[in-house]
Design a protein around this motif. Sequence first.
Motif, PDB file in Angstrom:
ATOM      1  N   LYS A 447       0.827  -1.223  -0.089  1.00 13.17           N
ATOM      2  CA  LYS A 447      -0.373   0.194  -0.607  1.00 13.17           C
ATOM      3  C   LYS A 447       0.854   1.321  -0.101  1.00 13.17           C
ATOM      4  CE  LYS A 447      -2.944  -2.024   3.624  1.00 13.17           C
ATOM      5  NZ  LYS A 447      -4.275  -2.689   4.531  1.00 13.17           N
ATOM      6  N   VAL A 448       0.433   2.742  -0.298  1.00 19.01           N
ATOM      7  CA  VAL A 448       0.983   3.438  -0.711  1.00 19.01           C
ATOM      8  C   VAL A 448       0.124   4.185  -0.383  1.00 19.01           C
ATOM      9  CG1 VAL A 448       2.298   5.157  -1.950  1.00 19.01           C
ATOM     10  CG2 VAL A 448       2.739   2.990  -2.641  1.00 19.01           C
ATOM     11  N   ARG A 449       0.376   5.325   0.927  1.00 18.71           N
ATOM     12  CA  ARG A 449      -0.036   6.599   1.621  1.00 18.71           C
ATOM     13  C   ARG A 449       1.060   7.958   1.092  1.00 18.71           C
ATOM     14  NH1 ARG A 449      -3.288   4.084   0.905  1.00 18.71           N
ATOM     15  NH2 ARG A 449      -4.641   2.802   2.265  1.00 18.71           N
ATOM     16  N   ARG A 450       0.300   9.145   0.893  1.00 18.29           N
ATOM     17  CA  ARG A 450       0.878   9.915   0.683  1.00 18.29           C
ATOM     18  C   ARG A 450       0.896  11.116   2.258  1.00 18.29           C
ATOM     19  NH1 ARG A 450       1.500  14.626  -4.006  1.00 18.29           N
ATOM     20  NH2 ARG A 450       3.410  15.930  -2.792  1.00 18.29           N
ATOM     21  N   GLN A 451       2.005  11.561   2.625  1.00 23.16           N
ATOM     22  CA  GLN A 451       1.537  11.583   4.215  1.00 23.16           C
ATOM     23  C   GLN A 451       2.933  13.586   3.697  1.00 23.16           C
ATOM     24  OE1 GLN A 451       2.777   9.072   6.819  1.00 23.16           O
ATOM     25  NE2 GLN A 451       1.179   8.656   7.463  1.00 23.16           N
ATOM     26  N   GLY A 452       2.513  13.843   3.715  1.00 18.03           N
ATOM     27  CA  GLY A 452       2.616  15.587   3.100  1.00 18.03           C
ATOM     28  C   GLY A 452       3.855  15.396   2.587  1.00 18.03           C
ATOM     29  N   ALA A 453       5.275  15.622   3.285  1.00 18.51           N
ATOM     30  CA  ALA A 453       6.488  15.573   2.593  1.00 18.51           C
ATOM     31  C   ALA A 453       6.916  14.108   1.682  1.00 18.51           C
ATOM     32  CB  ALA A 453       7.444  16.550   2.468  1.00 18.51           C
ATOM     33  N   SER A 510       0.833  -5.570  14.691  1.00 18.76           N
ATOM     34  CA  SER A 510       0.853  -6.882  13.505  1.00 18.76           C
ATOM     35  C   SER A 510      -0.710  -7.886  15.104  1.00 18.76           C
ATOM     36  CB  SER A 510       2.306  -7.671  14.025  1.00 18.76           C
ATOM     37  OG  SER A 510       1.891  -9.334  13.465  1.00 18.76           O
ATOM     38  N   GLU A 511      -1.091  -8.273  14.448  1.00 22.13           N
ATOM     39  CA  GLU A 511      -1.507  -9.077  15.729  1.00 22.13           C
ATOM     40  C   GLU A 511      -1.330 -10.836  15.359  1.00 22.13           C
ATOM     41  OE1 GLU A 511      -5.986  -7.039  15.486  1.00 22.13           O
ATOM     42  OE2 GLU A 511      -6.144  -8.354  16.439  1.00 22.13           O
ATOM     43  N   LEU A 512      -1.068 -11.658  16.354  1.00 19.48           N
ATOM     44  CA  LEU A 512      -0.713 -12.553  16.292  1.00 19.48           C
ATOM     45  C   LEU A 512      -2.076 -12.796  15.642  1.00 19.48           C
ATOM     46  CD1 LEU A 512       0.560 -14.010  19.976  1.00 19.48           C
ATOM     47  CD2 LEU A 512       1.707 -14.375  17.558  1.00 19.48           C
ATOM     48  N   GLY A 513      -1.849 -14.480  14.281  1.00 17.97           N
ATOM     49  CA  GLY A 513      -2.769 -14.720  13.882  1.00 17.97           C
ATOM     50  C   GLY A 513      -3.360 -14.205  12.707  1.00 17.97           C
ATOM     51  N   ILE A 514      -3.854 -13.225  12.554  1.00 12.91           N
ATOM     52  CA  ILE A 514      -4.622 -11.983  11.849  1.00 12.91           C
ATOM     53  C   ILE A 514      -3.317 -11.817  10.788  1.00 12.91           C
ATOM     54  CG2 ILE A 514      -5.616 -10.639  10.993  1.00 12.91           C
ATOM     55  CD1 ILE A 514      -7.249 -11.486  13.716  1.00 12.91           C
ATOM     56  N   GLY A 515      -2.060 -10.980  11.405  1.00 15.94           N
ATOM     57  CA  GLY A 515      -1.247 -10.425  10.361  1.00 15.94           C
ATOM     58  C   GLY A 515      -0.476  -9.569  10.794  1.00 15.94           C
ATOM     59  N   SER A 516       0.590  -9.192  10.310  1.00 18.16           N
ATOM     60  CA  SER A 516       1.892  -7.631  10.155  1.00 18.16           C
ATOM     61  C   SER A 516       1.257  -6.848   8.637  1.00 18.16           C
ATOM     62  CB  SER A 516       2.950  -9.078  10.161  1.00 18.16           C
ATOM     63  OG  SER A 516       2.678  -9.958  11.170  1.00 18.16           O
ATOM     64  N   GLN A 517       1.792  -5.760   9.335  1.00 23.31           N
ATOM     65  CA  GLN A 517       1.811  -4.392   8.379  1.00 23.31           C
ATOM     66  C   GLN A 517       3.139  -3.882   8.624  1.00 23.31           C
ATOM     67  OE1 GLN A 517      -1.802  -2.251   7.521  1.00 23.31           O
ATOM     68  NE2 GLN A 517      -2.433  -2.842   9.311  1.00 23.31           N
ATOM     69  N   PHE A 518       4.104  -3.864   7.664  1.00 21.17           N
ATOM     70  CA  PHE A 518       5.167  -2.874   8.032  1.00 21.17           C
ATOM     71  C   PHE A 518       5.250  -2.015   6.694  1.00 21.17           C
ATOM     72  CE2 PHE A 518       8.142  -6.279  10.074  1.00 21.17           C
ATOM     73  CZ  PHE A 518       8.035  -7.176  10.287  1.00 21.17           C
ATOM     74  N   HIS A 519       5.350  -0.529   7.924  1.00 17.11           N
ATOM     75  CA  HIS A 519       5.715   0.244   7.585  1.00 17.11           C
ATOM     76  C   HIS A 519       6.852   1.053   7.336  1.00 17.11           C
ATOM     77  CE1 HIS A 519       1.403   0.051   8.643  1.00 17.11           C
ATOM     78  NE2 HIS A 519       1.420   0.367  10.244  1.00 17.11           N
ATOM     79  N   PHE A 520       7.345   1.446   6.597  1.00 20.92           N
ATOM     80  CA  PHE A 520       8.829   2.580   6.199  1.00 20.92           C
ATOM     81  C   PHE A 520       7.920   4.017   5.200  1.00 20.92           C
ATOM     82  CE2 PHE A 520      10.050   2.294   1.898  1.00 20.92           C
ATOM     83  CZ  PHE A 520      10.000   0.592   1.407  1.00 20.92           C
ATOM     84  N   GLU A 521       8.341   5.395   5.799  1.00 21.00           N
ATOM     85  CA  GLU A 521       8.718   6.079   5.298  1.00 21.00           C
ATOM     86  C   GLU A 521       9.816   6.714   4.370  1.00 21.00           C
ATOM     87  OE1 GLU A 521       7.689   7.391   8.802  1.00 21.00           O
ATOM     88  OE2 GLU A 521       5.742   6.332   7.963  1.00 21.00           O
ATOM     89  N   LEU A 522       9.764   7.192   2.998  1.00 21.10           N
ATOM     90  CA  LEU A 522      10.318   8.151   2.579  1.00 21.10           C
ATOM     91  C   LEU A 522      10.127   9.541   1.412  1.00 21.10           C
ATOM     92  CD1 LEU A 522      11.919   5.091  -0.109  1.00 21.10           C
ATOM     93  CD2 LEU A 522      13.674   6.140   2.178  1.00 21.10           C
ATOM     94  N   PRO A 523      11.570   9.777   1.374  1.00 16.51           N
ATOM     95  CA  PRO A 523      11.009  12.198   1.357  1.00 16.51           C
ATOM     96  C   PRO A 523      10.571  11.616  -0.411  1.00 16.51           C
ATOM     97  CG  PRO A 523      13.462  11.456   1.721  1.00 16.51           C
ATOM     98  CD  PRO A 523      12.524  10.051   2.142  1.00 16.51           C
ATOM     99  N   LEU A 524       9.654  12.739  -0.314  1.00 16.03           N
ATOM    100  CA  LEU A 524       8.382  12.391  -2.019  1.00 16.03           C
ATOM    101  C   LEU A 524       9.546  13.366  -2.260  1.00 16.03           C
ATOM    102  CD1 LEU A 524       5.221  12.735  -1.030  1.00 16.03           C
ATOM    103  CD2 LEU A 524       6.211  11.243  -2.616  1.00 16.03           C
ATOM    104  N   THR A 525      10.573  13.203  -3.386  1.00 20.73           N
ATOM    105  CA  THR A 525      10.601  14.464  -4.663  1.00 20.73           C
ATOM    106  C   THR A 525      10.726  16.151  -5.366  1.00 20.73           C
ATOM    107  OG1 THR A 525      11.322  12.621  -5.847  1.00 20.73           O
ATOM    108  CG2 THR A 525      11.898  14.871  -7.284  1.00 20.73           C
TER     109      THR A 525
END
Lengths: 525, 136
Positions: A447-453, A510-525
């Motif tokens: 998934k991709v979400r824009r967050q400000g810059a 994350s939630e045991l038995g449900i799944g995990s979500q790994f998020h990371f941010e990078l600066p936009l150009t």
Amino acid sequence: MSTEISGAERWLAAIVESSDDAIIGESLEGVVTSWNRGAEHIFGYSAQEAIGRPIQSLIWPAEEDQKDTALLRRVVRGERIEHFDAVRRHKNGTTVLVSLSMSPIRDSGGRLIGVAKIARDITSRVALEQSLIASSDQVRALTDQEARARAASLANQRFRELIENAPDGILQVDSTGRIILSNRTAETLFGYTSDELLRGRVDDLVPEAHRRGHAEHRANFAKAGVARPMGLGLDLYARRKDGSEFPVEISLSPVKTEAGGVHVTAVIRDVTERKRTEEQVRTLQESYMAELKARQKEAERLNHLKDEFLASVSHELRTPLHTILGFTDLLGEELEGPLNDTQREFVRHIHRDSEHLLGLINDVLDLSRIETGQLRLHAESLSLREAIFEAVSGIKSHAEARSVDIDSDDPGDLHVIADPVRLRQILYNLLSNAVKFTAAGGKVTVKVRRQGAAVRITVADTGIGMSREDQAQIFERFYQVTHKTGGAGLGLAICKQLVEMQGGSISVESELGIGSQFHFELPLT
Amino acid sequence: MVWGESVDGLRQNTNGTRKRVLIADDSQSSLDLLRFILERSGCDVIEAQDGKQALILALQYNPDLFILDLNMPQLDGYGVAAELRKQAAFMQTPILALSAGITATDSARITQAGFSAFLSKPIPPAALRKCISELL
């Protein structure tokens, strides 16, 4: 009147005559009626000269004394005046100081017929008094003077001693450069006696090399008339009698003389010791700096060695693996001959483990390079869509083999600032983890979400999830939730480093038995 | 991993002679692997263990394609490519770079050095064959 004088009268007359004091009888008009020997003596007039004359003309001073006149009037009224000081005149013109007593003379009927005056010469007494006062004043003045003189001399002496024994050499120099004052310390410093100094010129105390300029400096200084303190950072040297030179600090102050000239007082401090200490400190500092530099160089050299080591190790470790993989591929292609099922299975194992090993080596190398600060990133503006597409393509076959579905958002035209190789590495790492920990039939989404810059990329799975404890430690080196799936536990640690090096942050939900979500941010150009 | 893909080799060029490929790598094992793949594809292979040898053999055999490992001691792949491009005979000859761990800067450098293409190790044999057929 009978010439018969009674015995008492004769006795009285004798007393009057023999008295040292002037006893004068006066009529009410002030004419002298009797004049004793004392009066003759005190005032200089004989009885013949005085009797019958007005007293005022005789003995009163030129200026009329109002006091006298007033007193006289009182006596005439019948009063008695005692011991009244007055100024009178001697026949020869000199001033006579007298103490007067006046009393009225009455006849037998009690009628006032005249004034009797007794005058005591107090000139000498007054003179004596005055001279006593004067002399006591004098004595006092003399004692004062003496005391002052003594005090002055004492102060002078102390002052002299102060100067003599001052810790620094003191010289005073006149306008021609001649030394007019010196102290003991100066003698010791320069090796001359005080006589020699006072006979000499200040230029003799200056090293030959600087002598020429010195006279000029002196003249300039005297003209400027402003004191020059020590410690101006000038490098000055002085010359001893024996010719040796020593470093000094000098403070100068001008002294105006009564004649209008200018003398210069110089305070001279031998700074040999201080200079030596300064030199030692400097040497010490230099040696420390040199040591520091040497150590820095050594550290750099070791770093460089480490770098080279890592590079060569990585090359040496990976090269054989490349060929192993290559030959395994060739076997698998069955171009050299068919394989039976078991053989194919063997080849598959070999290939998988070799890839695994290669991955481990790369991870170890990456992490150590990141940690020693040797990993260099080359930031570029990258198309997020392309990066995600590449990563997903890379994992697709693997995911299909495990029956895990992969889906991704379309980030549109978004571009991020990142190192292309590393971004691929991060995405691939997260995706491969997601697939690894998701059972068949599960789903992995990007998934991709824009967050400000910045942009936040999430790799979500419907896998086994992890506990809170695991979540807290998941990004640590060598941490593994389970050791069954192999690997060295470096992947996420590397991801974290890489993301942070590019200015972003990484986290997990994350939630045991449900799944995990790994998020990371990078600066936009 | 791909199974049983058909060989995409070029046995002959237009006038029937076999293509000559010069390969240079300091690892004998790597050379062996390349040799197997190339000969299977119908190419004649000339092996060089280092850059200098590669240049000498190039002049001697006049290859149609160069495959150079970038990481060789003394004269590396970049050096060899630079030298080859100076020669009239090889100015147009395709040169393929092979290397482990190619970064973004490396790819720029590779193009600048005169390489026609590059592949990252470990190279799946199928990918190599595809690349070669495109170059020749």
